[in-house]
Design a protein around this motif. Structure first.
Motif, PDB file in Angstrom:
ATOM      1  N   PHE A  97      -0.968 -43.587  40.554  1.00  0.00           N
ATOM      2  CA  PHE A  97       0.370 -43.074  40.243  1.00  0.00           C
ATOM      3  C   PHE A  97       0.245 -41.666  39.681  1.00  0.00           C
ATOM      4  CE2 PHE A  97       0.990 -47.690  39.225  1.00  0.00           C
ATOM      5  CZ  PHE A  97       1.976 -47.985  40.150  1.00  0.00           C
ATOM      6  N   ASP A  99       3.097 -39.884  37.690  1.00  0.00           N
ATOM      7  CA  ASP A  99       4.447 -40.210  37.218  1.00  0.00           C
ATOM      8  C   ASP A  99       5.015 -41.295  38.144  1.00  0.00           C
ATOM      9  OD1 ASP A  99       4.619 -38.728  34.869  1.00  0.00           O
ATOM     10  OD2 ASP A  99       5.453 -36.969  35.872  1.00  0.00           O
ATOM     11  N   HIS A 100       6.239 -41.113  38.610  1.00  0.00           N
ATOM     12  CA  HIS A 100       6.841 -42.093  39.518  1.00  0.00           C
ATOM     13  C   HIS A 100       7.015 -41.492  40.919  1.00  0.00           C
ATOM     14  CE1 HIS A 100       7.730 -44.031  35.672  1.00  0.00           C
ATOM     15  NE2 HIS A 100       7.655 -45.132  36.378  1.00  0.00           N
ATOM     16  N   ILE A 102       6.725 -40.596  44.732  1.00  0.00           N
ATOM     17  CA  ILE A 102       6.480 -41.311  45.980  1.00  0.00           C
ATOM     18  C   ILE A 102       6.221 -40.244  47.039  1.00  0.00           C
ATOM     19  CG2 ILE A 102       7.466 -42.832  47.743  1.00  0.00           C
ATOM     20  CD1 ILE A 102       9.291 -43.968  45.499  1.00  0.00           C
ATOM     21  N   HIS A 133       6.541 -49.887  38.809  1.00  0.00           N
ATOM     22  CA  HIS A 133       6.113 -49.444  40.133  1.00  0.00           C
ATOM     23  C   HIS A 133       7.335 -48.855  40.833  1.00  0.00           C
ATOM     24  CE1 HIS A 133       4.664 -49.584  44.243  1.00  0.00           C
ATOM     25  NE2 HIS A 133       3.456 -49.946  43.816  1.00  0.00           N
ATOM     26  N   PRO A 134       7.289 -47.586  41.244  1.00  0.00           N
ATOM     27  CA  PRO A 134       8.490 -46.931  41.763  1.00  0.00           C
ATOM     28  C   PRO A 134       8.992 -47.466  43.102  1.00  0.00           C
ATOM     29  CG  PRO A 134       6.612 -45.467  41.948  1.00  0.00           C
ATOM     30  CD  PRO A 134       6.155 -46.670  41.168  1.00  0.00           C
ATOM     31  N   VAL A 135       8.175 -48.173  43.835  1.00  0.00           N
ATOM     32  CA  VAL A 135       8.615 -48.755  45.101  1.00  0.00           C
ATOM     33  C   VAL A 135       9.036 -50.206  44.910  1.00  0.00           C
ATOM     34  CG1 VAL A 135       7.891 -49.405  47.438  1.00  0.00           C
ATOM     35  CG2 VAL A 135       7.207 -47.190  46.494  1.00  0.00           C
ATOM     36  N   GLY A 137       9.818 -51.676  42.061  1.00  0.00           N
ATOM     37  CA  GLY A 137      10.857 -51.834  41.049  1.00  0.00           C
ATOM     38  C   GLY A 137      10.541 -52.896  40.012  1.00  0.00           C
ATOM     39  N   THR A 139       7.594 -54.224  36.844  1.00  0.00           N
ATOM     40  CA  THR A 139       6.521 -53.739  35.975  1.00  0.00           C
ATOM     41  C   THR A 139       5.178 -54.174  36.561  1.00  0.00           C
ATOM     42  OG1 THR A 139       6.414 -55.717  34.580  1.00  0.00           O
ATOM     43  CG2 THR A 139       7.980 -53.959  33.918  1.00  0.00           C
TER      44      THR A 139
END
Length: 162
Positions: A97, A99-100, A102, A133-135, A137, A139
């Motif tokens: 990662f 940050d968040h 993509i 996790h930004p994809v 959604g 934790t």
């Protein structure tokens, strides 16, 4: 400042190379966190067991600069870009990662292996259970709790503290 997570892995002189790679990362990112070190069987090919861990830090470097730094550290540890994806490694450093963010270049983020491999997800869950996790959604703790792949076994190993 960006929050970065980096996976470390080695199955060639694994303790020596993982420790050396970790020490170089610490020189570049002195305010860091490091997970426990886990040993696991090779995934995707027949080979020696791996040592794996996750390293977290804050950085002012751009994603491209972090990517180039990791490739340079791998190269300094005997890694060659001509190596096959599933093969023995002196040192494997992957950005999990930034940050968040993509993206697909210069590295795939978030790294696809996060949700597929226990040797990435368990140390990440130890280090950053509340990171979302930004994809997915979810934790990291939720992803680890939901993870089920009985063919991937791993266990903590004693490793020198930094």
């Amino acid at each position: 400042m960006a929050q970065i997570f980096i996976s470390l892995g080695s199955n060639i002189e694994k303790e020596k190379n993982l420790l050396s790679g970790l020490r170089v990362l610490i020189k570049h990112f002195p305010d860091f966190q490091h997970s426990s070190v886990f040993e696991s069987e090779a995934v995707g090919f027949a080979g020696n067991n791996f040592y794996n861990s996750v390293f977290a830090a804050q950085t002012q470097l751009s994603l491209d600069e972090v990517y180039k730094l990791l490739k340079s550290i791998e190269y300094d540890h005997g890694r060659r870009c001509s190596e096959k994806k599933f093969s023995p490694r002196t040192l494997d450093l992957d950005i999990l990662f930034y940050d968040h963010l993509i993206c697909s270049s210069p590295a795939q983020l978030p790294r696809d292996e996060i949700t597929k491999n226990a040797f990435v997800l368990q140390p990440l869950a130890e280090l950053a259970p509340d990171f979302i996790h930004p994809v997915e959604g979810k934790t990291i703790a939720q992803l680890w709790q939901e993870y089920h792949n009985p063919t991937q076994k791993l266990w903590k190993v004693e490793f020198p503290k930094q």
